[in-house]
Design a protein around this motif. Sequence first.
Motif: not given
Length: 143
Positions: A124-128
Amino acid sequence: MALANSYSVSGFGRDIPADLDELVDEKTILVQRTLRSGQSIYYNGNVVILGDVNPGAEVTATGNVIVMGSLRGVVHAGAGGDENAVVMAFHLQPTQLRIANHITRPPDNETEDADYPEMARIKDGVVTIEFFQTAGERQAKSI
């Protein structure tokens, strides 16, 4: 590369590749040593390290980075802009983690030391950062 057939790892989660063959292909190098401070690796493909990446060391790959040890240095997966690249390590504690053009680092006050493998990816567009669950662990839960 022969490495892909020598491991039986599969099932990385719900919406990520279910087979190691999708993460490791013919453009993969195997590094069989620990990277110490001041050492760096750049590779146009995937990098698998059988050892640790110590603080001050740096790994850059246009593909995935897999560390079969502790990752405490700087790591950059998907350096060519591949947002599907992942970083996996038994102990994921990088000083800086980059995937494609996303850059992150752990919070200053974080001291938690996970005792299980983890994987970083863009979600979702972020580093997880997620717990890496092997197929054997999933089978144990279903019994």
